[in-house]
Design a protein around this motif. Sequence first.
Motif, PDB file in Angstrom:
ATOM      1  N   THR A 234       0.857  -1.190   0.000  1.00 25.96           N
ATOM      2  CA  THR A 234       0.000   0.000   0.000  1.00 25.96           C
ATOM      3  C   THR A 234       0.885   1.229   0.000  1.00 25.96           C
ATOM      4  OG1 THR A 234      -1.737  -1.172   1.190  1.00 25.96           O
ATOM      5  CG2 THR A 234      -1.832   1.242   1.214  1.00 25.96           C
ATOM      6  N   TRP A 235       0.702   2.071  -1.020  1.00 29.93           N
ATOM      7  CA  TRP A 235       1.520   3.275  -1.199  1.00 29.93           C
ATOM      8  C   TRP A 235       0.697   4.511  -0.833  1.00 29.93           C
ATOM      9  CZ3 TRP A 235       6.573   2.667  -2.268  1.00 29.93           C
ATOM     10  CH2 TRP A 235       6.987   1.434  -2.793  1.00 29.93           C
TER      11      TRP A 235
ATOM     12  N   ASP B  13       3.337  23.972  -9.846  1.00 31.58           N
ATOM     13  CA  ASP B  13       3.123  24.198  -8.427  1.00 31.58           C
ATOM     14  C   ASP B  13       3.154  22.855  -7.703  1.00 31.58           C
ATOM     15  OD1 ASP B  13       2.603  25.525  -6.031  1.00 31.58           O
ATOM     16  OD2 ASP B  13       1.048  26.772  -6.936  1.00 31.58           O
ATOM     17  N   MET B  14       3.334  22.914  -6.404  1.00 34.50           N
ATOM     18  CA  MET B  14       3.246  21.717  -5.580  1.00 34.50           C
ATOM     19  C   MET B  14       1.868  21.746  -4.930  1.00 34.50           C
ATOM     20  SD  MET B  14       5.730  20.294  -2.568  1.00 34.50           S
ATOM     21  CE  MET B  14       5.605  21.805  -1.643  1.00 34.50           C
ATOM     22  N   LEU B  15       1.055  20.722  -5.209  1.00 35.45           N
ATOM     23  CA  LEU B  15      -0.293  20.694  -4.645  1.00 35.45           C
ATOM     24  C   LEU B  15      -0.316  20.193  -3.209  1.00 35.45           C
ATOM     25  CD1 LEU B  15      -2.577  19.290  -7.498  1.00 35.45           C
ATOM     26  CD2 LEU B  15      -2.036  21.658  -6.945  1.00 35.45           C
ATOM     27  N   TYR B  16       0.628  19.307  -2.895  1.00 34.95           N
ATOM     28  CA  TYR B  16       0.554  18.663  -1.585  1.00 34.95           C
ATOM     29  C   TYR B  16       1.932  18.191  -1.135  1.00 34.95           C
ATOM     30  CZ  TYR B  16      -0.561  15.036   1.874  1.00 34.95           C
ATOM     31  OH  TYR B  16      -0.611  14.263   3.008  1.00 34.95           O
ATOM     32  N   GLN B  17       2.200  18.349   0.148  1.00 34.41           N
ATOM     33  CA  GLN B  17       3.357  17.738   0.781  1.00 34.41           C
ATOM     34  C   GLN B  17       2.932  17.328   2.182  1.00 34.41           C
ATOM     35  OE1 GLN B  17       7.103  19.655   0.340  1.00 34.41           O
ATOM     36  NE2 GLN B  17       8.147  18.208   1.660  1.00 34.41           N
TER      37      GLN B  17
ATOM     38  N   LYS C 193      -5.555  11.149   2.448  1.00 33.96           N
ATOM     39  CA  LYS C 193      -6.330   9.907   2.465  1.00 33.96           C
ATOM     40  C   LYS C 193      -6.057   9.036   1.241  1.00 33.96           C
ATOM     41  CE  LYS C 193     -10.180  11.966   4.982  1.00 33.96           C
ATOM     42  NZ  LYS C 193     -11.591  12.361   4.888  1.00 33.96           N
ATOM     43  N   GLU C 194      -5.451   9.611   0.210  1.00 34.23           N
ATOM     44  CA  GLU C 194      -5.285   8.878  -1.046  1.00 34.23           C
ATOM     45  C   GLU C 194      -4.167   7.850  -0.947  1.00 34.23           C
ATOM     46  OE1 GLU C 194      -5.137   9.599  -5.859  1.00 34.23           O
ATOM     47  OE2 GLU C 194      -5.371  11.303  -4.520  1.00 34.23           O
TER      48      GLU C 194
ATOM     49  N   ASP D 145      -9.400   7.240  -2.918  1.00 33.92           N
ATOM     50  CA  ASP D 145      -9.296   8.597  -3.458  1.00 33.92           C
ATOM     51  C   ASP D 145      -9.193   9.642  -2.350  1.00 33.92           C
ATOM     52  OD1 ASP D 145     -11.917   9.066  -2.539  1.00 33.92           O
ATOM     53  OD2 ASP D 145     -12.808   8.679  -4.504  1.00 33.92           O
ATOM     54  N   GLU D 146      -9.161  10.920  -2.751  1.00 29.20           N
ATOM     55  CA  GLU D 146      -9.001  12.031  -1.806  1.00 29.20           C
ATOM     56  C   GLU D 146     -10.088  12.063  -0.737  1.00 29.20           C
ATOM     57  OE1 GLU D 146      -8.136  15.978  -3.558  1.00 29.20           O
ATOM     58  OE2 GLU D 146      -7.979  14.863  -5.436  1.00 29.20           O
ATOM     59  N   GLY D 147     -11.280  11.605  -1.110  1.00 29.11           N
ATOM     60  CA  GLY D 147     -12.397  11.612  -0.168  1.00 29.11           C
ATOM     61  C   GLY D 147     -12.448  10.382   0.721  1.00 29.11           C
TER      62      GLY D 147
END
Length: 196
Positions: free
Chosen positions: A55-56, A70-74, A86-87, A101-103
Motif C-alpha cells: 500500500t503506497w 506548483d506543488m499541490l501537496y506535501q 487519504k489517497e 481517493d481524496e475523499g
Amino acid sequence: MRKTLLLCMFFALISMLVSGCKVKQKQHDLSSQDSQSIITDLLEGDELTNQLSKTWTINKVNYQADSKKDMLYQRGEVANLRDYSKESFKLSSDGTVIHTDEGGDKHEGKWKLVDNNTKLKMVLEDKKEVFWDILKTDTKTLVLHLSVNARKVNWDIQKLDEIDIPTAAVFAGFFAGIVDENTQNISITYQMSPRG
C-alpha cells in the motif's frame, strides 16, 4: 629536429585519442542518467511486481498545467493546495489494486506492468485505462507520473463516481487555481512511500 617534431605529433595524437575516449565515456554516463526509469530496467517483471506489491501513500504531489508549475501537496505541510492525505494505492501481487481517493472512497481494479516495466497500467471500476510512467522505485519510494490531455476531459460530471483518475487530476489543478479553460496538457507526479 625531425625526430622531435614526429615525437610531439605522436604524443599529440595519443593525447587526442585518450581525450576522445574520455568524452565518449562521459556522454554514455549522461545518457544513462537521462533515462526516466533507470531502476525499473534493472529489475525483472516478477521482482518489480513483488517490490510494488504494498500500500503506497502519497507524500508529495507536483503539478504542471502547460507552463504553470506548483506543488499541490506535501505531507506534514499546513498550507497545501489540495489534501491527498487519504489517497493511496494498494497494489497486490495478484494484479488487483484498490485506489483510495481524496475523499476516502475505495475503487477496485487491476494493475500490471507494461512497456518493459516502465509503465504501470491501471484499470479501475470505470473500465478506463490509466498509464502511469514509473520514474523511480525501490523498497521505500515509488514515483509515478501521469500526463493528461485536458481537452479530452469530461467537465460535465453528473455523479461523483464518474470521475476517473485523469479527470480528478485536472479538477485538482482547477480547484487549486492552476488550470483554466485554456489549459491543454496536465502533468502530475506522485511521490509515495509504503504505509507502515
